[in-house]
Design a protein around this motif. Structure first.
Motif, PDB file in Angstrom:
ATOM      1  N   LEU A  90       2.485   9.419  -5.873  1.00 23.88           N
ATOM      2  CA  LEU A  90       2.889  10.611  -5.587  1.00 23.88           C
ATOM      3  C   LEU A  90       3.741  11.110  -6.512  1.00 23.88           C
ATOM      4  N   LEU A  91       4.735  10.287  -6.784  1.00 19.67           N
ATOM      5  CA  LEU A  91       5.609  10.275  -7.902  1.00 19.67           C
ATOM      6  C   LEU A  91       5.263  10.622  -9.183  1.00 19.67           C
ATOM      7  N   LEU A  92       4.235  10.003  -9.509  1.00 19.75           N
ATOM      8  CA  LEU A  92       3.559  10.179 -10.771  1.00 19.75           C
ATOM      9  C   LEU A  92       2.946  11.568 -10.978  1.00 19.75           C
ATOM     10  N   VAL A  93       2.197  12.144  -9.869  1.00 25.73           N
ATOM     11  CA  VAL A  93       1.825  13.589  -9.893  1.00 25.73           C
ATOM     12  C   VAL A  93       2.872  14.339  -9.570  1.00 25.73           C
ATOM     13  N   ARG A  94       3.910  14.039  -9.019  1.00 29.50           N
ATOM     14  CA  ARG A  94       5.209  15.183  -9.094  1.00 29.50           C
ATOM     15  C   ARG A  94       5.511  15.304 -10.592  1.00 29.50           C
ATOM     16  N   ALA A  95       5.667  13.861 -11.243  1.00 31.78           N
ATOM     17  CA  ALA A  95       6.121  14.007 -12.620  1.00 31.78           C
ATOM     18  C   ALA A  95       5.327  14.887 -13.574  1.00 31.78           C
TER      19      ALA A  95
ATOM     20  N   GLY B 121      12.411   2.022  -4.468  1.00 29.69           N
ATOM     21  CA  GLY B 121      12.659   3.302  -5.124  1.00 29.69           C
ATOM     22  C   GLY B 121      13.035   3.059  -6.440  1.00 29.69           C
ATOM     23  N   LEU B 122      13.573   1.868  -6.968  1.00 30.02           N
ATOM     24  CA  LEU B 122      13.735   1.359  -8.406  1.00 30.02           C
ATOM     25  C   LEU B 122      12.488   1.060  -9.231  1.00 30.02           C
ATOM     26  N   ILE B 123      11.776   0.332  -8.626  1.00 30.78           N
ATOM     27  CA  ILE B 123      10.797  -0.136  -9.347  1.00 30.78           C
ATOM     28  C   ILE B 123       9.680   0.904  -9.365  1.00 30.78           C
ATOM     29  N   PHE B 124       9.331   1.662  -8.283  1.00 29.97           N
ATOM     30  CA  PHE B 124       8.149   2.317  -8.221  1.00 29.97           C
ATOM     31  C   PHE B 124       8.437   3.842  -8.665  1.00 29.97           C
ATOM     32  N   GLY B 125       9.856   3.747  -8.932  1.00 28.39           N
ATOM     33  CA  GLY B 125      10.283   5.072  -9.478  1.00 28.39           C
ATOM     34  C   GLY B 125      10.474   5.076 -10.939  1.00 28.39           C
TER      35      GLY B 125
ATOM     36  N   ILE C  10       0.784  -1.069   0.038  1.00 28.37           N
ATOM     37  CA  ILE C  10       0.087  -0.076  -0.143  1.00 28.37           C
ATOM     38  C   ILE C  10       0.935   1.409   0.015  1.00 28.37           C
ATOM     39  N   ALA C  11       1.857   1.073   0.486  1.00 28.98           N
ATOM     40  CA  ALA C  11       2.828   2.281   0.996  1.00 28.98           C
ATOM     41  C   ALA C  11       3.460   2.405  -0.534  1.00 28.98           C
ATOM     42  N   CYS C  12       3.835   1.597  -1.130  1.00 27.52           N
ATOM     43  CA  CYS C  12       4.707   1.496  -2.429  1.00 27.52           C
ATOM     44  C   CYS C  12       3.799   2.302  -3.426  1.00 27.52           C
ATOM     45  N   ALA C  13       2.366   1.743  -3.591  1.00 25.68           N
ATOM     46  CA  ALA C  13       1.456   2.240  -4.358  1.00 25.68           C
ATOM     47  C   ALA C  13       1.317   3.790  -4.149  1.00 25.68           C
ATOM     48  N   ASN C  14       1.326   4.194  -3.038  1.00 23.75           N
ATOM     49  CA  ASN C  14       0.835   5.453  -2.699  1.00 23.75           C
ATOM     50  C   ASN C  14       2.119   6.323  -2.993  1.00 23.75           C
ATOM     51  N   VAL C  15       3.285   5.856  -2.777  1.00 26.87           N
ATOM     52  CA  VAL C  15       4.611   6.649  -3.068  1.00 26.87           C
ATOM     53  C   VAL C  15       4.548   6.901  -4.874  1.00 26.87           C
TER      54      VAL C  15
END
Length: 362
Positions: free
Chosen positions: A109-114, A200-204, A101-106
């Motif tokens: 957030l990274l997609l929104v930031r991008a 960080g690698l997969i979800f980034g 859940i935390a990974c999906a949330n992060v």
């Protein structure tokens, strides 16, 4: 006591030698020992050796082991976690759900930031930045954030575990008083580091790839307020949100069921009352306790002295408190022929002193 694992909850403070008489022929109900296997010796080989030893023992001492008796060996780790293995697996599953859940949330957030950095990424690409360099930059930022989060999570986790274990140990073995034996070793540190880097690698990687696919002409013409997100990016975010909600619902339902089961177990009437009951164990050794009369006298005197202590309502002695075993006694029924084995059956028994039933309100 390797069977229950109770003595492994706290570090041992006193070691005393086991007093054995090699010349005695007395038989005991059971005897447990700990040993280390030699290099190259498997558990199956040790089990076969003990089986042969049991056959030799039975040949020398007829019916000493009884119909169900024997010698066996098992790994100490298996003994220690036998009663809590399922609880540990449930905890691992719950932690895994929370992590996902935390990974999906992060990732969201990274997609929104991008999305907000599309114009910046487009400018970098227009100035000569290659797609690989852009992806590398976004991944680096993601990994740095993930490692920082992992370090903070590790620190908070240790403090939270200590606080929770000081309230309730949940029956976990080898945690010490208030969880003092729970600490960080290289395994925990390595696992946390690996999870942080992998997360960080997969979800980034998803927002990094999305950012590198920017249409320079369209993006540079748009202002910061007009730069929106593409259909593919919205689809990715929707998938992450759906996954997050599904995992959260699963975790919520599982937690509710566990709480319900815990409440139901707490309401079960075991047949005795252990509230305000204190127990202690002792072993008698020396020539003064060579006779059963001396042992009986010592137990009776000790119980009377305990009853005289202010605040003590009653005191009694026993070999085994409720739900923690007892002794087995095989028997032969007079006048009935034996069909299988040397006994007709067996029964469990526990030796107690007067006042035992009053202590446990049985």
């Amino acid at each position: 006591d390797f069977e229950s694992g109770d003595l492994f909850n706290e570090p041992v403070q006193v070691w005393v030698p086991f007093q054995l008489d090699p010349n005695t022929s007395d038989q005991v109900h059971y005897f447990q020992a700990a040993g280390r296997l030699k290099d190259g010796v498997s558990l199956e080989q040790a089990q076969a050796r003990l089986k042969a030893s049991a056959a030799d023992f039975t040949a020398r001492f007829k019916d000493a082991l009884g119909p169900q008796g024997g010698f066996s060996v098992e790994r100490l780790g298996e003994v220690l976690v036998r009663n809590v293995r399922q609880s540990l697996f449930v905890l691992i599953g719950a932690v895994g759900f929370v992590l996902l859940i935390a990974c999906a949330n992060v990732a969201n957030l990274l997609l929104v930031r991008a999305t907000g950095r599309k114009r910046e990424i487009a400018l970098r690409a227009a100035l000569g930045g290659s797609r690989g360099r852009i992806i590398s930059q976004v991944l680096t930022e993601s990994v740095v954030l993930s490692v920082i989060g992992g370090a903070l999570g590790l620190l908070f986790g240790v403090l939270a575990i200590r606080a929770l274990l000081s309230i309730n140990t949940a029956g976990l073995p080898r945690i010490g008083q208030d969880g003092v034996l729970v600490g960080i070793d290289w395994r925990v540190l390595g696992f946390t580091t690996a999870v942080s880097l992998t997360t960080g690698l997969i979800f980034g990687l998803i927002p990094a790839i999305q950012s590198s696919k920017t249409d320079l002409t369209t993006t540079l013409k748009e202002t910061g307020g007009r730069s929106g997100s593409g259909v593919r990016q919205n689809k990715t975010r929707s998938i992450l949100v759906v996954t997050e909600v599904a995992l959260a619902m699963t975790l919520l339902i599982g937690s509710a069921l566990l709480i319900r089961s815990a409440i139901a177990l707490g309401r079960v009437e075991p047949g005795f009352d252990a509230n305000n009951v204190l127990t202690m164990r002792m072993s008698l050794a020396g020539p003064q306790y060579a006779s059963s009369q001396a042992v009986d006298l010592m137990i009776r005197n000790s119980a009377e002295r305990l009853k005289a202590v202010p605040g003590v309502v009653n005191a009694a002695a026993t070999c085994c408190v409720p739900l923690q075993g007892g002794f087995g006694l095989p028997f032969v029924i007079a006048g009935r022929p034996l069909t299988e084995g040397p006994f007709h059956g067996g029964g469990s028994w526990i030796n107690i002193t007067p006042g035992y039933f009053d202590v446990f309100k049985i």
